[in-house]
Design a protein around this motif. Structure first.
Motif, mmCIF file in Angstrom:
data_model
loop_
_atom_site.group_PDB
_atom_site.id
_atom_site.type_symbol
_atom_site.label_atom_id
_atom_site.label_comp_id
_atom_site.label_asym_id
_atom_site.label_seq_id
_atom_site.Cartn_x
_atom_site.Cartn_y
_atom_site.Cartn_z
ATOM 1 N N THR A 1 6.635 8.697 -0.780
ATOM 2 C CA THR A 1 6.051 8.089 0.412
ATOM 3 C C THR A 1 5.189 6.907 -0.025
ATOM 4 O O THR A 1 4.831 6.770 -1.209
ATOM 5 N N VAL A 2 4.843 6.064 0.923
ATOM 6 C CA VAL A 2 3.961 4.940 0.615
ATOM 7 C C VAL A 2 2.643 5.473 0.064
ATOM 8 O O VAL A 2 2.111 4.946 -0.925
ATOM 9 N N ARG A 3 2.112 6.531 0.642
ATOM 10 C CA ARG A 3 0.857 7.120 0.161
ATOM 11 C C ARG A 3 0.979 7.539 -1.304
ATOM 12 O O ARG A 3 0.072 7.291 -2.111
ATOM 13 N N GLN A 4 2.086 8.169 -1.682
ATOM 14 C CA GLN A 4 2.288 8.579 -3.067
ATOM 15 C C GLN A 4 2.359 7.370 -3.997
ATOM 16 O O GLN A 4 1.800 7.399 -5.093
ATOM 17 N N VAL A 5 3.018 6.314 -3.558
ATOM 18 C CA VAL A 5 3.095 5.095 -4.364
ATOM 19 C C VAL A 5 1.702 4.497 -4.545
ATOM 20 O O VAL A 5 1.317 4.116 -5.652
ATOM 21 N N LEU A 6 0.930 4.432 -3.464
ATOM 22 C CA LEU A 6 -0.431 3.896 -3.551
ATOM 23 C C LEU A 6 -1.259 4.692 -4.548
ATOM 24 O O LEU A 6 -1.989 4.114 -5.366
ATOM 25 N N ASP A 7 -1.146 6.013 -4.494
ATOM 26 C CA ASP A 7 -1.880 6.873 -5.426
ATOM 27 C C ASP A 7 -1.429 6.632 -6.865
ATOM 28 O O ASP A 7 -2.254 6.551 -7.781
ATOM 29 N N GLU A 8 -0.123 6.510 -7.069
ATOM 30 C CA GLU A 8 0.410 6.286 -8.418
ATOM 31 C C GLU A 8 -0.047 4.950 -8.979
ATOM 32 O O GLU A 8 -0.152 4.786 -10.191
ATOM 33 N N LEU A 9 -0.283 3.991 -8.109
ATOM 34 C CA LEU A 9 -0.720 2.667 -8.542
ATOM 35 C C LEU A 9 -2.241 2.573 -8.642
ATOM 36 O O LEU A 9 -2.801 1.482 -8.677
ATOM 37 N N GLY A 10 -2.885 3.698 -8.701
ATOM 38 C CA GLY A 10 -4.330 3.718 -8.908
ATOM 39 C C GLY A 10 -5.138 3.596 -7.644
ATOM 40 O O GLY A 10 -6.307 3.217 -7.685
ATOM 41 N N GLY A 11 -4.516 3.887 -6.514
ATOM 42 C CA GLY A 11 -5.260 3.878 -5.266
ATOM 43 C C GLY A 11 -5.375 2.507 -4.627
ATOM 44 O O GLY A 11 -6.361 2.224 -3.945
ATOM 45 N N ILE A 12 -4.367 1.648 -4.835
ATOM 46 C CA ILE A 12 -4.414 0.352 -4.149
ATOM 47 C C ILE A 12 -4.382 0.590 -2.647
ATOM 48 O O ILE A 12 -3.955 1.647 -2.186
ATOM 49 N N SER A 13 -4.821 -0.394 -1.905
ATOM 50 C CA SER A 13 -4.872 -0.222 -0.457
ATOM 51 C C SER A 13 -3.487 -0.377 0.163
ATOM 52 O O SER A 13 -2.605 -1.060 -0.381
ATOM 53 N N ARG A 14 -3.321 0.233 1.314
ATOM 54 C CA ARG A 14 -2.072 0.108 2.073
ATOM 55 C C ARG A 14 -1.849 -1.366 2.422
ATOM 56 O O ARG A 14 -0.732 -1.863 2.371
ATOM 57 N N ARG A 15 -2.918 -2.057 2.763
ATOM 58 C CA ARG A 15 -2.808 -3.474 3.115
ATOM 59 C C ARG A 15 -2.258 -4.294 1.940
ATOM 60 O O ARG A 15 -1.425 -5.171 2.131
ATOM 61 N N THR A 16 -2.737 -4.003 0.733
ATOM 62 C CA THR A 16 -2.243 -4.704 -0.457
ATOM 63 C C THR A 16 -0.757 -4.447 -0.639
ATOM 64 O O THR A 16 0.018 -5.372 -0.894
ATOM 65 N N PHE A 17 -0.332 -3.196 -0.481
ATOM 66 C CA PHE A 17 1.080 -2.858 -0.639
ATOM 67 C C PHE A 17 1.938 -3.636 0.364
ATOM 68 O O PHE A 17 2.959 -4.223 -0.002
#
Length: 70
Positions: free
Chosen positions: A14-30
């Motif tokens: 999920t997008v949330r899992q990807v954000l977490d894997e990338l060190g907690g980047i923001s959804r907006r950044t993604f």
């Protein structure tokens, strides 16, 4: 064993899992990266949600590793 590794690479994140894997980047950044076409390739499900295949994310990260061969 080959089946386990194939299942792992076929894992959809999920997008949330990807954000977490990338060190907690923001959804907006993604989503900004998506606009700039620099984010990992996503799959849009029929319900509109996005998923990223585990192997695509791993390849995307490898391409961005410092010192990676050009």
């Amino acid at each position: 064993m080959a089946r386990d590794s194939r299942a792992k690479t076929a894992e959809l994140l999920t997008v949330r899992q990807v954000l977490d894997e990338l060190g907690g980047i923001s959804r907006r950044t993604f989503y900004r990266w998506r606009e700039l076409r620099t984010a990992p390739a996503c799959i849009r499900l029929p319900n509109g949600e996005l998923r990223v295949r585990r192997d695509v994310l791993n390849d995307w990260l490898e391409e961005r590793a410092e010192g990676a061969a050009s």
